[in-house]
Design a protein around this motif. Structure first.
Motif, PDB file in Angstrom:
ATOM      1  N   ALA A 126      10.868  -5.957   1.001  1.00 21.01           N
ATOM      2  CA  ALA A 126      10.702  -6.777  -0.203  1.00 21.01           C
ATOM      3  C   ALA A 126      10.020  -8.086   0.247  1.00 21.01           C
ATOM      4  O   ALA A 126       9.040  -8.038   0.982  1.00 21.01           O
TER       5      ALA A 126
ATOM      6  N   ASP B 121      10.225  -7.009  -5.301  1.00 22.80           N
ATOM      7  CA  ASP B 121       9.620  -8.324  -5.095  1.00 22.80           C
ATOM      8  C   ASP B 121       8.319  -8.436  -5.885  1.00 22.80           C
ATOM      9  O   ASP B 121       7.817  -7.456  -6.434  1.00 22.80           O
TER      10      ASP B 121
ATOM     11  N   ARG C 231       0.819  -1.211   0.000  1.00 27.52           N
ATOM     12  CA  ARG C 231       0.000   0.000   0.000  1.00 27.52           C
ATOM     13  C   ARG C 231       0.854   1.264   0.000  1.00 27.52           C
ATOM     14  O   ARG C 231       0.555   2.233  -0.688  1.00 27.52           O
ATOM     15  N   THR C 232       1.928   1.262   0.780  1.00 27.15           N
ATOM     16  CA  THR C 232       2.657   2.512   1.036  1.00 27.15           C
ATOM     17  C   THR C 232       3.206   3.195  -0.215  1.00 27.15           C
ATOM     18  O   THR C 232       3.092   4.419  -0.330  1.00 27.15           O
TER      19      THR C 232
ATOM     20  N   LYS D  14       3.018   0.574  11.785  1.00 24.35           N
ATOM     21  CA  LYS D  14       4.439   0.348  11.452  1.00 24.35           C
ATOM     22  C   LYS D  14       5.384   0.886  12.535  1.00 24.35           C
ATOM     23  O   LYS D  14       6.599   0.743  12.415  1.00 24.35           O
TER      24      LYS D  14
ATOM     25  N   HIS E 186       9.828  -7.063   7.848  1.00 25.91           N
ATOM     26  CA  HIS E 186      10.320  -7.510   6.537  1.00 25.91           C
ATOM     27  C   HIS E 186      10.419  -6.336   5.575  1.00 25.91           C
ATOM     28  O   HIS E 186       9.805  -5.286   5.775  1.00 25.91           O
TER      29      HIS E 186
HETATM   30  C1  6PG Z   1       4.812  -6.974  -0.984  1.00 33.75           C
HETATM   31  C2  6PG Z   1       5.905  -6.070  -0.586  1.00 33.75           C
HETATM   32  C3  6PG Z   1       6.198  -5.873   0.853  1.00 33.75           C
HETATM   33  C4  6PG Z   1       5.584  -4.544   1.260  1.00 33.75           C
HETATM   34  C5  6PG Z   1       5.458  -4.417   2.749  1.00 33.75           C
HETATM   35  C6  6PG Z   1       4.675  -3.192   3.157  1.00 33.75           C
HETATM   36  O1  6PG Z   1       4.725  -7.284  -2.134  1.00 33.75           O
HETATM   37  O2  6PG Z   1       4.018  -7.388  -0.142  1.00 33.75           O
HETATM   38  O3  6PG Z   1       6.718  -5.529  -1.515  1.00 33.75           O
HETATM   39  O4  6PG Z   1       7.557  -5.910   1.202  1.00 33.75           O
HETATM   40  O5  6PG Z   1       6.352  -3.478   0.755  1.00 33.75           O
HETATM   41  O6  6PG Z   1       4.805  -5.552   3.245  1.00 33.75           O
HETATM   42  O7  6PG Z   1       3.396  -3.285   2.608  1.00 33.75           O
HETATM   43  P1  6PG Z   1       2.276  -2.206   2.947  1.00 33.75           P
HETATM   44  O8  6PG Z   1       2.816  -0.906   2.452  1.00 33.75           O
HETATM   45  O9  6PG Z   1       1.060  -2.650   2.220  1.00 33.75           O
HETATM   46  O10 6PG Z   1       2.108  -2.220   4.430  1.00 33.75           O
END
Ligand code: 6PG
Length: 236
Positions: free
Chosen positions: A142, A72, A43-44, A194, A140
């Motif tokens: 990626a 990823d 989402r971010t 977060k 985590h």
């Molecule tokens: C994915 C990601 C993952 C993501 C984080 C934050 O494909 O799920 O690339 O690393 O960047 O989990 O995700 P949000 O911004 O949705 O919290």
């Protein structure tokens, strides 16, 4: 040195990160003629993408000289709602003048994910100029999750993941080696959910295997106030 930018809210975070991408992309293009930019899912980064794709911002980057990579990908076809490629296309790539040949997507639809990772590895021999990362609530980035052997991976640049705790479990990801080799790494985190992960990544003493984002500590971070709420150190 770690640089934290703490924005008032998610929208200002997107603007601050977009401004930094413009500066870094222009510098890469000025010195090497191209900018190799890696995007993440979740989402971010969507606010950042939308900002870069907006009428007011689109021309600030010379998109004809940008190559797109992915940090990823989920193991789904490229038109699936969960596809990181699809999200990037909908929020950014379809709205800027970038040719399909410049977009290096991970083949999340591949039956043989290990082969797809090896194929992606071949595109990562040169360092990325800018890597955009999101942060998971479990620390985590990626698809390098807590407890994964990929945290300590030194040789591979891309890998298949079969047991991610965040759905879907099957994924493709770049490894920490790609982060170490990159010229700039921008980690974005927004929202109170977060805050613990941000504090652990930037100031905590958890083992890196339990909080992979600790290895991003010395790079640039873009936070909003709720995500920065548990940090002790002064921020700018
Ligand atoms: C994915 C990601 C993952 C993501 C984080 C934050 O494909 O799920 O690339 O690393 O960047 O989990 O995700 P949000 O911004 O949705 O919290």
């Amino acid at each position: 040195m770690t640089v934290h930018t703490v924005a008032e809210n998610a929208d200002e975070l997107a603007a601050a990160a977009a401004g930094r991408v413009v500066v870094l992309a222009s510098a890469a293009i000025a010195s090497r003629g191209v900018c190799r930019l890696a995007l993440s899912g979740g989402r971010t980064p969507q606010g950042l993408h939308r900002r870069l794709a907006s009428d007011a911002w689109r021309d600030r980057v010379d998109w004809g000289r940008v190559g797109i990579w992915f940090a990823d990908e989920r193991a789904v076809p490229p038109d699936h709602p969960d596809s990181n490629y699809r999200m990037a296309r909908d929020t950014l790539l379809d709205h800027v003048p970038i040719g399909a040949k410049s977009v290096h997507r991970m083949r999340g639809e591949a039956e043989d994910l290990a082969a797809a990772a090896a194929e992606y590895e071949a595109t990562l021999a040169d360092p990325l100029d800018v890597v955009i990362l999101g942060l998971g609530e479990d620390g985590h980035f990626a698809s390098v999750f807590p407890g994964s052997p990929l945290v300590m991976e030194r040789l591979l640049r891309a890998a298949a993941v079969f047991d991610a705790p965040k759905p879907p479990p099957r994924r493709l990801t770049v490894t920490p080696r790609v982060i170490r080799e990159a010229r700039s790494v921008l980690t974005l985190a927004s929202g109170a959910g977060k805050a613990d992960a941000v504090a652990q990544a930037l100031e905590g003493d958890a083992d890196i295997r339990r909080c992979p984002a600790r290895m991003l500590r010395t790079y640039e971070w873009f936070l909003d106030r709720p995500a920065a709420a548990r940090l002790r150190a002064p921020t700018k």
